[in-house]
Design an enzyme around this catalytic site. Structure first.
Site, mmCIF file in Angstrom:
data_model
loop_
_atom_site.group_PDB
_atom_site.id
_atom_site.type_symbol
_atom_site.label_atom_id
_atom_site.label_comp_id
_atom_site.label_asym_id
_atom_site.label_seq_id
_atom_site.Cartn_x
_atom_site.Cartn_y
_atom_site.Cartn_z
ATOM 1 N N GLU A 71 0.328 -9.127 -0.991
ATOM 2 C CA GLU A 71 -0.447 -8.591 0.136
ATOM 3 C C GLU A 71 -1.685 -7.855 -0.375
ATOM 4 O OE1 GLU A 71 1.481 -7.150 4.089
ATOM 5 O OE2 GLU A 71 0.552 -5.377 3.221
ATOM 6 N N ARG B 87 0.826 9.114 9.792
ATOM 7 C CA ARG B 87 0.490 10.507 9.535
ATOM 8 C C ARG B 87 -0.796 10.938 10.234
ATOM 9 N NH1 ARG B 87 2.566 8.779 4.559
ATOM 10 N NH2 ARG B 87 4.215 10.087 3.656
ATOM 11 N N HIS C 204 10.984 7.304 15.180
ATOM 12 C CA HIS C 204 10.968 7.540 13.730
ATOM 13 C C HIS C 204 11.657 8.863 13.448
ATOM 14 C CE1 HIS C 204 9.304 7.912 9.638
ATOM 15 N NE2 HIS C 204 9.068 6.619 9.721
ATOM 16 N N GLU D 298 -2.413 5.104 2.739
ATOM 17 C CA GLU D 298 -2.256 3.700 2.392
ATOM 18 C C GLU D 298 -3.543 3.040 1.896
ATOM 19 O OE1 GLU D 298 1.134 4.653 5.166
ATOM 20 O OE2 GLU D 298 -0.995 5.113 5.104
ATOM 21 N N ASP E 115 0.790 -1.231 0.000
ATOM 22 C CA ASP E 115 0.000 0.000 0.000
ATOM 23 C C ASP E 115 0.825 1.285 0.000
ATOM 24 O OD1 ASP E 115 1.065 0.008 2.564
ATOM 25 O OD2 ASP E 115 -0.801 -0.621 3.520
ATOM 26 N N HIS F 40 4.449 6.170 13.901
ATOM 27 C CA HIS F 40 4.860 7.014 12.776
ATOM 28 C C HIS F 40 3.708 7.437 11.868
ATOM 29 C CE1 HIS F 40 4.535 3.083 10.861
ATOM 30 N NE2 HIS F 40 4.400 3.718 9.708
#
Length: 385
Positions: A119, A224, A255, A133, A97, A222
């Site tokens: 996947e 967004r 991160h 994603e 993704d 991490h």
């Protein structure tokens, strides 16, 4: 002989695609296998390539300071154009993704080259969670000809989107292939174990602290969609937990994104050293991170892949997201959603640390994501096509 081009660009993609590259390379009479990396994650990508001893045939090296989703997508799309014209593979393999996957799939579509999606079929059906994603994988899914789904549920998602069943194969997730091979490598090599322990010490954590039954909570974050208030809530909960459980180590490999680090500093201060049982350490390479997962008591994360990996090692996972594209783990009981809710994070971490029966219920649940043979199944399918 089929010409294959396998494309990836981030560390999570590399972890899941490198075992597949190695498996295809075992069959040189059947497949001419080329690898293209985009460099969407530069240093972290290179670390994984080194672990699996893979030398890319093409490297777009798109990473630039301050780049955004527009930059990533455009650079991958344009970079792939010339490679596809030169190689004209029979199939382009992409994973999951990421923006790399979607842009590479679109580039292949423009050349009318079939795409194989590893996947395939994960969904939340909320295009902004996780962002970007969820839309990336839906777009890639519309382009893909060959869909390799990790679970029956992900296959069913594709069937409901009118993807033909003859173009879907349930294989398990290649991340478990990678995980088991790395654990075996670590456990069989005392020198490597010593090197990993030293690397962890250099990053900021002495793993020998976990001798004599001491427990450790491993934390990653991490996403967004958690930037801003979400990360502040997470950090406030972690701060309270580390005070509540002084005999438990809380370890957070930070991160590199400044949105993550700024939130940490706003709650814990500018000096992140000497915080007792709270350890903010530098990002870990894959071998070191696997060793930390294998050694921890539980995982608190907003990552997707860790929801698959940690249960394979018998570790309960609390997911700091409001939705997950991996509901199989929820159904199996290996993970639980806590979002960025301060109270939920506090209560569920506390319960896992205090309630042995609850802990065992999660840690002993069967991981739904595979048995470590996904790559073999994918190669076998491609041979038969």
């Amino acid at each position: 002989m089929k010409k294959l081009l396998i494309v990836f660009g981030t560390r999570p993609e590399a972890i899941k695609m490198c075992p597949l590259v190695k498996e295809f390379q075992k069959h040189p009479k059947d497949f001419d296998t080329k690898v293209c990396v985009t460099g969407q994650h530069r240093e972290m990508l290179d670390q994984v390539l080194a672990i699996f001893d893979i030398k890319p045939d093409y490297d777009l090296n798109i990473m630039k300071s301050g780049q955004d989703l527009y930059d990533i997508t455009c650079r991958v799309l344009l970079g792939m154009r010339d490679i596809l014209i030169k190689e004209h593979p029979d199939v382009v393999f992409v994973h999951g993704d990421t923006s790399t996957s979607t842009a590479a799939a679109l580039a292949a579509f423009y050349q009318q080259i079939p795409v194989a999606h590893i996947e395939a079929g994960l969904r939340t059906y909320n295009i902004y969670s996780p962002w970007p994603e969820e839309m990336n994988r839906q777009i890639t899914g519309r382009i893909a000809t060959y869909n390799f789904s990790p679970t029956p549920l992900s296959k069913n998602n594709l069937l409901q989107e009118n993807v033909s069943e003859k173009n879907i194969w349930v294989t398990g997730n290649t991340v478990i292939d990678a995980l088991y091979s790395v654990i075996e490598r670590i456990n069989s090599d005392d020198t490597l174990q010593s090197q990993i322990s030293q690397n962890l010490l250099n990053a900021g954590y002495d793993i020998s602290r976990l001798s004599n039954g001491k427990r450790m909570v491993l934390i990653t974050g991490h996403r967004r969609e958690n930037f801003g208030d979400g990360f502040i809530n997470i950090c406030n909960a972690i701060k309270e937990l580390k005070n509540k459980y002084p005999d438990v180590d809380f370890v957070y490999p930070m991160h590199l994104n400044p949105n993550v680090r700024n939130a940490i500093h706003s709650v814990f201060g500018e000096n992140l050293q000497n915080l007792g049982n709270m350890f903010f350490i530098e990002p870990l390479e894959y071998l070191e991170f696997v060793q930390m997962m294998n050694s921890c008591y539980l995982v608190l994360t907003d990552s997707g892949g860790i929801q698959e990996e940690a249960p394979g090692l018998g570790k309960p996972v609390l997911v700091m997201r409001n939705t997950t594209e991996r509901p199989e783990a929820l159904d199996a009981g290996t993970v639980k959603l806590v979002g960025t809710d301060y109270d939920l994070i506090m209560s569920d971490v506390s319960r896992l640390l205090e309630d042995g029966a609850y802990y065992n219920q999660m840690s002993q649940a069967v991981n739904p994501y595979g048995d470590g043979l996904a790559c073999q199944r994918i190669v076998k399918t491609m041979k038969e096509l």
